[in-house]
Design an enzyme around this catalytic site. Structure first.
Site, PDB file in Angstrom:
ATOM      1  N   GLU A  49       0.843  -1.195   0.000  1.00  0.00           N
ATOM      2  CA  GLU A  49       0.000   0.000   0.000  1.00  0.00           C
ATOM      3  C   GLU A  49       0.882   1.249   0.000  1.00  0.00           C
ATOM      4  O   GLU A  49       1.893   1.324   0.698  1.00  0.00           O
ATOM      5  CB  GLU A  49      -0.888  -0.012   1.252  1.00  0.00           C
ATOM      6  CG  GLU A  49      -1.797   1.191   1.389  1.00  0.00           C
ATOM      7  CD  GLU A  49      -2.630   1.168   2.663  1.00  0.00           C
ATOM      8  OE1 GLU A  49      -3.586   1.958   2.747  1.00  0.00           O
ATOM      9  OE2 GLU A  49      -2.328   0.359   3.574  1.00  0.00           O
ATOM     10  N   LYS A 138      -8.959   3.550  -2.950  1.00  0.00           N
ATOM     11  CA  LYS A 138      -9.496   3.097  -1.668  1.00  0.00           C
ATOM     12  C   LYS A 138     -10.831   3.784  -1.382  1.00  0.00           C
ATOM     13  O   LYS A 138     -10.942   5.010  -1.441  1.00  0.00           O
ATOM     14  CB  LYS A 138      -8.476   3.412  -0.572  1.00  0.00           C
ATOM     15  CG  LYS A 138      -8.698   2.723   0.754  1.00  0.00           C
ATOM     16  CD  LYS A 138      -7.513   3.019   1.674  1.00  0.00           C
ATOM     17  CE  LYS A 138      -7.531   2.194   2.937  1.00  0.00           C
ATOM     18  NZ  LYS A 138      -6.343   2.467   3.781  1.00  0.00           N
ATOM     19  N   CYS A 172      -5.883  -2.594   2.443  1.00  0.00           N
ATOM     20  CA  CYS A 172      -5.865  -2.522   3.907  1.00  0.00           C
ATOM     21  C   CYS A 172      -7.249  -2.768   4.506  1.00  0.00           C
ATOM     22  O   CYS A 172      -7.862  -3.794   4.223  1.00  0.00           O
ATOM     23  CB  CYS A 172      -5.252  -1.184   4.340  1.00  0.00           C
ATOM     24  SG  CYS A 172      -4.502  -1.217   5.990  1.00  0.00           S
TER      25      CYS A 172
END
Length: 310
Positions: A49, A138, A172
Site C-alpha cells: 500500500e 481506496k 488494507c
C-alpha cells in the site's frame, strides 16, 4: 474470459521500504525490485500500500480538530509533490520496467488527481506489455487517513483478466468491508491482492479468512519501515520521537484457498516472498464452497454495486 490458461503461477510479494517522501527515488527502487523478482521467475509482482511516496505513519501534518498549522501544511505539500499522477511519468517508468521483464505488476501509490488537488490511496495494475491496465482507489480511508486521502467510488472496483485467472483486490482495512469483498468475489477474483499497512497478528487471521471465504489465493503485502528512514528535515519529525525504531515490521504473506500459508508471514526485515501457486487448488476448493456459485443464495440476498463515478 474466466478460463485459467496455466496450471501454475510464480508470484513475488515485495516487502520493501520506500525512500520516504521521495517519489523519484522510490520509483527507481521499484524498477530495480521488478528486475530482481523477474530474474527469479516471478510472473506477478506485488508491492505494498502507498509504496510511493510512503505510508506516512506517525505524522499528523499539523491537523487537530478545528485547527491546522502552516508547518504541517509544508509537510503535506512535500507528500503531495512526491505523489503520483495517473497516468504520468512515474507510471510510464514502472510500465516500462514491467514490459522489459514481461511481468504483471501491482503497486500501491498515493495518487494525485490530475485536475483537483485531492490525494487518493490507489492500487495500480500493469500488464506484461507495460500497459496500465487499471486502478483502484481506496473506498474509505481509515481513521486519521481521512485527513490525507479522499474517497474512491465504485468505478474503480477493478479486476483484471490474466492467463492465471482474474486478479483484483482491496486496500488494507477495505478488506473489513463485507460487501466490498463480496463485490470482488462477484467479479470472479482468483488472485486476491491485499496491500496493507497493518502488521497486527489479527490481520493474519483476516487474510486466512478471506482466502477460505473467497476460495482464492491471497497475496498480502506490507512495507518494512524503520524510524531512521524518515527524512530528518520534516517539520514534524519530532512527532516520531515516541515511535519504536521499527515502525512497521511487515507481515507479508501468501495464502492458498484452503487458508494455509504458502509463504510468510515475513517479519522484521525487507524481503521478497516467492511462491509457485498451484492454480488447480482454485477448482478443488470449490467442491464444497463457492461464495458466488453453488453456496450462494441470490433468491435471499442481493448485492447492488454502483459503478458509476462520482
Amino acid at each position: 474470459m474466466h478460463k485459467i490458461e496455466q496450471l501454475t503461477m510464480k508470484v513475488a510479494v515485495m516487502q520493501a521500504a520506500p525512500v520516504i517522501m521521495n517519489g523519484p527515488a522510490t520509483v527507481t527502487k521499484t524498477v530495480e525490485l521488478i528486475g530482481q523478482a523477474a530474474a527469479r521467475g516471478a510472473q506477478l509482482i506485488v508491492f505494498p500500500e502507498v509504496f510511493i511516496p510512503a505510508y506516512p505513519r506517525g505524522l499528523s501534518f499539523g491537523f487537530l480538530v478545528g485547527s491546522r498549522t502552516e508547518a504541517g501544511r509544508r509537510d503535506w505539500q512535500r507528500y503531495f509533490d512526491n505523489s503520483v499522477v495517473v497516468p504520468g511519468p512515474e507510471t510510464e517508468h514502472i510500465g516500462a520496467a514491467a514490459a522489459e521483464a514481461g511481468v504483471y505488476v501491482t503497486i500501491g501509490v498515493t495518487e494525485r488527481d490530475h485536475i483537483n488537488r485531492t490525494l487518493y490511496c490507489t492500487l495500480l495494475y500493469f500488464g506484461p506489455d507495460g500497459t496500465l491496465l487499471g486502478k483502484h482507489r481506496k473506498l474509505k480511508p481509515t481513521g486519521s487517513e481521512r485527513l490525507i486521502w479522499g474517497e474512491g467510488d465504485g468505478s474503480t472496483l477493478t479486476v483484471i483478466d490474466t492467463p492465471f485467472g482474474r486478479v483484483g483486490g482491496l486496500i488494507c482495512w477495505e478488506n473489513y468491508m463485507v460487501l466490498a469483498r463480496a463485490a470482488m468475489y462477484q467479479q470472479g477474483v482468483r488472485i486476491y491482492l491485499a496491500p496493507t499497512a497493518d502488521f497486527r497478528e489479527v490481520w493474519q487471521s483476516t487474510m486466512r479468512h478471506i482466502a477460505v471465504e473467497g476460495r482464492c489465493f491471497v497475496l498480502a503485502c506490507n512495507q518494512y519501515v524503520e524510524k531512521s528512514m524518515y527524512p530528518d528535515d520534516l517539520e514534524y519529525r519530532s512527532e516520531l520521537d515516541s515511535q519504536p525504531e521499527v515502525m512497521c515490521p511487515g507481515g507479508s504473506c501468501i495464502i492458498d484457498p484452503y487458508g494455509d500459508y504458502v509463504a510468510g508471514p515475513l517479519l522484521g526485515e525487507e524481503g521478497m516472498l516467492l511462491a509457485d501457486l498451484d492454480l488447480g487448488a482454485l477448482t478443488r476448493t470449490a467442491l464444497d464452497f463457492d461464495p458466488v456459485g453453488h453456496y450462494d443464495r441470490p433468491d435471499v440476498f442481493q448485492l447492488i454495486v454502483r459503478r458509476e463515478g462520482s
